[in-house]
Write a protein that holds these residues in place. Structure first.
Motif, mmCIF file in Angstrom:
data_model
loop_
_atom_site.group_PDB
_atom_site.id
_atom_site.type_symbol
_atom_site.label_atom_id
_atom_site.label_comp_id
_atom_site.label_asym_id
_atom_site.label_seq_id
_atom_site.Cartn_x
_atom_site.Cartn_y
_atom_site.Cartn_z
ATOM 1 N N VAL A 2 4.792 -0.575 5.954
ATOM 2 C CA VAL A 2 3.649 0.092 6.591
ATOM 3 C C VAL A 2 2.627 -0.959 7.022
ATOM 4 C CG1 VAL A 2 1.795 1.754 6.259
ATOM 5 C CG2 VAL A 2 4.027 2.164 5.216
ATOM 6 N N THR A 9 -2.022 3.861 11.115
ATOM 7 C CA THR A 9 -0.945 3.464 10.219
ATOM 8 C C THR A 9 0.401 3.716 10.890
ATOM 9 O OG1 THR A 9 -2.312 4.034 8.315
ATOM 10 C CG2 THR A 9 0.051 3.848 7.927
ATOM 11 N N LYS A 10 1.250 2.689 10.876
ATOM 12 C CA LYS A 10 2.578 2.775 11.493
ATOM 13 C C LYS A 10 3.621 2.252 10.507
ATOM 14 C CE LYS A 10 0.972 3.718 15.700
ATOM 15 N NZ LYS A 10 1.250 4.888 16.459
ATOM 16 N N GLU A 11 4.829 2.768 10.632
ATOM 17 C CA GLU A 11 5.924 2.291 9.795
ATOM 18 C C GLU A 11 6.921 1.541 10.670
ATOM 19 O OE1 GLU A 11 9.016 3.986 6.478
ATOM 20 O OE2 GLU A 11 7.172 5.060 6.914
ATOM 21 N N GLU A 53 3.996 -6.459 5.124
ATOM 22 C CA GLU A 53 3.445 -5.207 4.599
ATOM 23 C C GLU A 53 1.924 -5.276 4.596
ATOM 24 O OE1 GLU A 53 3.534 -1.409 2.950
ATOM 25 O OE2 GLU A 53 5.336 -2.545 3.441
#
Length: 66
Positions: A2, A9-11, A53
């Motif tokens: 993430v 917020t992006k994965e 991360e």
């Protein structure tokens, strides 16, 4: 993993560099500037910068006009 891009917020998958990140999100590679964790990254270094991360990334698009 993430990360935050422009406050959202992006994965993303593991082992992503800045060039791959732009492709993954279908973002243009021309007329933009990228900042990773408050450090501006030169375009020639995008291939070598690995995303980790919780990184905070800002992508700024330049728009012409008058």
């Amino acid at each position: 993993m993430v990360i935050t891009i422009n406050g959202e917020t992006k994965e993303v998958g593991q082992e992503v560099n800045l060039n791959n990140l732009l492709k993954f999100f279908a973002l243009p590679q021309e007329q933009i500037a990228i900042e990773v964790n408050k450090q501006v990254v030169r375009k020639k270094d995008w291939e070598n910068i690995k995303i980790n991360e919780a990184d905070k990334i800002e992508i700024i698009h330049f728009v012409g006009g008058g």
